[in-house]
Scaffold this motif. Structure first.
Motif, PDB file in Angstrom:
ATOM      1  N   SER A   1      -0.554  29.871  27.093  1.00 27.05           N
ATOM      2  CA  SER A   1      -1.425  29.921  26.039  1.00 27.05           C
ATOM      3  C   SER A   1      -0.995  31.151  25.310  1.00 27.05           C
ATOM      4  CB  SER A   1      -2.916  30.737  27.119  1.00 27.05           C
ATOM      5  OG  SER A   1      -2.678  31.825  27.411  1.00 27.05           O
ATOM      6  N   ARG A   2      -1.891  31.492  24.190  1.00 26.48           N
ATOM      7  CA  ARG A   2      -1.595  32.308  23.250  1.00 26.48           C
ATOM      8  C   ARG A   2      -1.491  33.850  23.766  1.00 26.48           C
ATOM      9  NH1 ARG A   2      -0.868  32.323  17.834  1.00 26.48           N
ATOM     10  NH2 ARG A   2      -1.165  34.210  16.757  1.00 26.48           N
ATOM     11  N   ALA A   3      -2.632  33.986  24.514  1.00 26.09           N
ATOM     12  CA  ALA A   3      -2.883  35.466  25.490  1.00 26.09           C
ATOM     13  C   ALA A   3      -1.573  35.497  26.138  1.00 26.09           C
ATOM     14  CB  ALA A   3      -3.951  35.230  26.374  1.00 26.09           C
ATOM     15  N   LEU A   4      -0.965  34.735  26.846  1.00 24.54           N
ATOM     16  CA  LEU A   4       0.408  34.871  27.627  1.00 24.54           C
ATOM     17  C   LEU A   4       1.562  35.212  26.455  1.00 24.54           C
ATOM     18  CD1 LEU A   4       2.129  35.046  30.098  1.00 24.54           C
ATOM     19  CD2 LEU A   4       2.304  32.848  30.174  1.00 24.54           C
ATOM     20  N   LEU A   5       1.361  34.480  25.595  1.00 21.23           N
ATOM     21  CA  LEU A   5       2.598  34.751  24.566  1.00 21.23           C
ATOM     22  C   LEU A   5       2.323  36.066  23.916  1.00 21.23           C
ATOM     23  CD1 LEU A   5       2.901  31.170  22.927  1.00 21.23           C
ATOM     24  CD2 LEU A   5       4.400  32.144  24.706  1.00 21.23           C
ATOM     25  N   ARG A   6       1.092  36.517  23.642  1.00 25.40           N
ATOM     26  CA  ARG A   6       1.020  37.756  22.739  1.00 25.40           C
ATOM     27  C   ARG A   6       1.750  38.903  23.536  1.00 25.40           C
ATOM     28  NH1 ARG A   6      -4.166  37.676  23.019  1.00 25.40           N
ATOM     29  NH2 ARG A   6      -4.520  36.431  21.144  1.00 25.40           N
ATOM     30  N   HIS A   7       1.838  38.829  24.723  1.00 24.78           N
ATOM     31  CA  HIS A   7       2.273  40.148  25.758  1.00 24.78           C
ATOM     32  C   HIS A   7       3.766  40.163  26.254  1.00 24.78           C
ATOM     33  CE1 HIS A   7      -1.447  41.984  24.524  1.00 24.78           C
ATOM     34  NE2 HIS A   7      -1.941  41.177  25.163  1.00 24.78           N
ATOM     35  N   ILE A   8       3.876  38.880  26.819  1.00 20.51           N
ATOM     36  CA  ILE A   8       5.164  38.543  27.531  1.00 20.51           C
ATOM     37  C   ILE A   8       6.471  38.836  26.647  1.00 20.51           C
ATOM     38  CG2 ILE A   8       5.497  36.105  26.952  1.00 20.51           C
ATOM     39  CD1 ILE A   8       6.150  35.525  29.927  1.00 20.51           C
ATOM     40  N   PRO A   9       7.303  39.856  27.462  1.00 14.01           N
ATOM     41  CA  PRO A   9       8.546  39.841  26.659  1.00 14.01           C
ATOM     42  C   PRO A   9       9.065  38.362  26.359  1.00 14.01           C
ATOM     43  CG  PRO A   9       8.541  41.230  28.619  1.00 14.01           C
ATOM     44  CD  PRO A   9       7.068  40.183  28.594  1.00 14.01           C
ATOM     45  N   LEU A  10       9.735  38.438  25.107  1.00  9.44           N
ATOM     46  CA  LEU A  10      10.284  37.165  24.686  1.00  9.44           C
ATOM     47  C   LEU A  10      11.446  36.445  25.610  1.00  9.44           C
ATOM     48  CD1 LEU A  10      10.143  34.957  22.618  1.00  9.44           C
ATOM     49  CD2 LEU A  10      11.687  36.317  20.994  1.00  9.44           C
ATOM     50  N   ASP A  11      12.242  37.438  26.130  1.00  7.44           N
ATOM     51  CA  ASP A  11      13.433  36.915  26.830  1.00  7.44           C
ATOM     52  C   ASP A  11      12.857  36.380  28.111  1.00  7.44           C
ATOM     53  OD1 ASP A  11      12.680  39.710  27.423  1.00  7.44           O
ATOM     54  OD2 ASP A  11      14.227  39.372  29.284  1.00  7.44           O
ATOM     55  N   PHE A  12      11.655  36.761  28.649  1.00  9.25           N
ATOM     56  CA  PHE A  12      11.246  36.249  29.887  1.00  9.25           C
ATOM     57  C   PHE A  12      10.881  34.603  29.750  1.00  9.25           C
ATOM     58  CE2 PHE A  12       8.999  39.608  32.749  1.00  9.25           C
ATOM     59  CZ  PHE A  12      10.145  40.572  32.344  1.00  9.25           C
ATOM     60  N   LEU A  13      10.626  34.168  28.647  1.00  8.95           N
ATOM     61  CA  LEU A  13      10.203  32.800  28.382  1.00  8.95           C
ATOM     62  C   LEU A  13      11.523  32.108  28.567  1.00  8.95           C
ATOM     63  CD1 LEU A  13       8.267  33.146  25.140  1.00  8.95           C
ATOM     64  CD2 LEU A  13       7.366  32.471  27.505  1.00  8.95           C
ATOM     65  N   ALA A  14      12.791  32.581  28.650  1.00  8.01           N
ATOM     66  CA  ALA A  14      13.880  31.770  28.731  1.00  8.01           C
ATOM     67  C   ALA A  14      14.288  31.848  30.151  1.00  8.01           C
ATOM     68  CB  ALA A  14      15.064  32.489  27.879  1.00  8.01           C
ATOM     69  N   LYS A  15      13.445  32.584  31.137  1.00  5.84           N
ATOM     70  CA  LYS A  15      13.643  32.545  32.719  1.00  5.84           C
ATOM     71  C   LYS A  15      12.441  32.046  33.259  1.00  5.84           C
ATOM     72  CE  LYS A  15      17.686  35.553  32.202  1.00  5.84           C
ATOM     73  NZ  LYS A  15      18.221  36.592  32.668  1.00  5.84           N
ATOM     74  N   PRO A  16      12.184  30.680  33.377  1.00  5.26           N
ATOM     75  CA  PRO A  16      10.639  30.453  33.783  1.00  5.26           C
ATOM     76  C   PRO A  16      10.034  31.088  34.898  1.00  5.26           C
ATOM     77  CG  PRO A  16      12.259  28.529  33.053  1.00  5.26           C
ATOM     78  CD  PRO A  16      12.963  29.705  32.977  1.00  5.26           C
ATOM     79  N   PRO A  17      10.862  31.170  35.923  1.00  8.87           N
ATOM     80  CA  PRO A  17      10.234  31.888  37.239  1.00  8.87           C
ATOM     81  C   PRO A  17       9.646  33.598  36.796  1.00  8.87           C
ATOM     82  CG  PRO A  17      11.972  31.065  37.940  1.00  8.87           C
ATOM     83  CD  PRO A  17      12.053  30.892  36.271  1.00  8.87           C
ATOM     84  N   LEU A  18      10.091  34.076  35.628  1.00  7.99           N
ATOM     85  CA  LEU A  18       9.765  35.379  35.251  1.00  7.99           C
ATOM     86  C   LEU A  18       8.400  35.037  34.610  1.00  7.99           C
ATOM     87  CD1 LEU A  18      12.814  36.855  33.951  1.00  7.99           C
ATOM     88  CD2 LEU A  18      11.392  37.894  35.783  1.00  7.99           C
ATOM     89  N   VAL A  19       8.232  33.762  33.820  1.00  2.76           N
ATOM     90  CA  VAL A  19       6.848  33.655  33.195  1.00  2.76           C
ATOM     91  C   VAL A  19       5.838  33.569  34.190  1.00  2.76           C
ATOM     92  CG1 VAL A  19       5.533  31.751  32.018  1.00  2.76           C
ATOM     93  CG2 VAL A  19       8.071  32.396  31.565  1.00  2.76           C
ATOM     94  N   LEU A  20       6.158  32.757  35.529  1.00  2.00           N
ATOM     95  CA  LEU A  20       5.096  32.567  36.824  1.00  2.00           C
ATOM     96  C   LEU A  20       4.604  34.329  36.899  1.00  2.00           C
ATOM     97  CD1 LEU A  20       3.369  31.318  38.512  1.00  2.00           C
ATOM     98  CD2 LEU A  20       5.281  30.875  39.878  1.00  2.00           C
TER      99      LEU A  20
ATOM    100  N   ALA B   1      13.097  37.254  39.034  1.00  2.00           N
ATOM    101  CA  ALA B   1      11.651  37.295  39.399  1.00  2.00           C
ATOM    102  C   ALA B   1      11.114  38.415  40.347  1.00  2.00           C
ATOM    103  CB  ALA B   1      11.081  36.051  39.571  1.00  2.00           C
ATOM    104  N   PHE B   2      11.901  38.430  41.680  1.00  2.00           N
ATOM    105  CA  PHE B   2      11.569  39.187  42.628  1.00  2.00           C
ATOM    106  C   PHE B   2      11.663  40.552  42.225  1.00  2.00           C
ATOM    107  CE2 PHE B   2      11.741  35.172  45.109  1.00  2.00           C
ATOM    108  CZ  PHE B   2      10.550  35.364  45.802  1.00  2.00           C
ATOM    109  N   CYS B   3      13.056  40.684  41.697  1.00  2.00           N
ATOM    110  CA  CYS B   3      13.163  42.335  41.167  1.00  2.00           C
ATOM    111  C   CYS B   3      12.350  42.622  40.304  1.00  2.00           C
ATOM    112  CB  CYS B   3      14.675  42.392  40.587  1.00  2.00           C
ATOM    113  SG  CYS B   3      16.241  41.901  41.539  1.00  2.00           S
ATOM    114  N   TYR B   4      11.722  41.919  39.472  1.00  5.39           N
ATOM    115  CA  TYR B   4      10.527  42.183  38.730  1.00  5.39           C
ATOM    116  C   TYR B   4       9.432  42.708  39.189  1.00  5.39           C
ATOM    117  CZ  TYR B   4       6.803  41.367  35.523  1.00  5.39           C
ATOM    118  OH  TYR B   4       5.452  41.816  34.713  1.00  5.39           O
TER     119      TYR B   4
END
Length: 264
Positions: free
Chosen positions: A160-179, A224-227
């Motif tokens: 969603s746009r709400a997720l994209l508004r705040h998530i670090p852009l580099d997280f989007l390139a590592k899908p488990p970090l998105v979850l 993702a676990f480290c995060y």
């Protein structure tokens, strides 16, 4: 809703992928062609119309970076949701994809996942470290009952746009970090569409590619676990580094593209 379709050397498959997304009800498409040595760009250009945008990069962006590129562009265009759909998918799953899109809209999901496994692979989890990591991540997030083995690293999914508004852009390139990010932020996520793995129709690129993709996704889960633990992100487990394709991800080109958007 926009669809982001990464495509590298998918000249024989891209047309079908675009057709499936359009048949599922989406018209605003962003095709991210990168590092191609075939006619993928020509195919994408032939499909262009007022609602299909072609973003072209001469250099290969690396695994999952095109998703982040497309998401940044879609966000800039005002997208309320973004579907990620790989350019090599040719499986017959228009109806399931339509259900995924409808669920994201109807239930205002911030992360809508596809379930490629169902419950039939329970025994495989004990034997397959990657499936165990998927299960453990969902369990850690308190979402195992809802998500099972569903994970944005596998199959079409929507943010969603709400997720994209705040998530670090580099997280989007590592899908488990998105979850991990979405769950930790208390956003609304679910897996309400199912496309069995065998019906996704992704390209077979050989055992070496499969092994490197597997290692890439394992490393992404370790990060993702480290995060979640508040530790520096690492791809090491028991002294082994799970790099896979990670070192080939062009975060520099992603950052450059994001800066170009802010200037327009």
């Amino acid at each position: 809703m926009y669809a982001v379709i990464p495509a590298r050397n998918e000249g024989t498959r891209l047309r079908q992928a675009v057709q499936t997304v359009r048949q599922a009800g989406l018209r605003d498409l962003i095709v991210v062609v990168n590092g191609c040595q075939d006619h993928t760009r020509d195919v994408a250009a032939s499909l262009q119309d007022g609602r299909l945008t072609l973003l072209h990069f001469d250099e290969a962006l690396g695994v999952d970076i095109p998703r982040a590129v497309g998401a940044a562009y879609a966000y800039r265009k005002g997208a309320e949701h973004v579907l990620f759909y790989d350019g090599d998918l040719i499986g017959p799953h228009r109806d399931e994809l339509g259900k995924l899109i409808d669920s994201a809209r109807r239930f205002s999901l911030d992360l809508a996942l596809t379930d490629p496994y169902g419950t039939a692979h329970g025994l495989d989890v004990a034997r397959e470290p990657l499936l165990a990591l998927r299960r453990d991540l969902a369990r850690r997030l308190g979402l195992e009952g809802r998500l099972g083995l569903s994970n944005p690293a596998h199959g079409p999914h929507i943010v969603s746009r709400a997720l994209l508004r705040h998530i670090p852009l580099d997280f989007l390139a590592k899908p488990p970090l998105v979850l991990a990010y979405a769950a930790r932020a208390g956003l609304h996520l679910d897996a309400l569409a199912r496309i069995p793995h065998a019906r996704l129709g992704s390209a077979h690129k050989g055992p070496e590619h499969y092994a490197k993709i597997r290692e890439t996704i394992i490393g992404d889960h370790l990060e993702a676990f480290c995060y979640l633990d508040g530790r520096p992100r690492s791809r090491r487990l028991h002294s082994r580094l799970f790099d896979g394709y990670d070192s080939e991800r062009r975060f520099d080109l992603l950052a450059r593209f994001a800066r170009s958007l802010t200037r327009t």
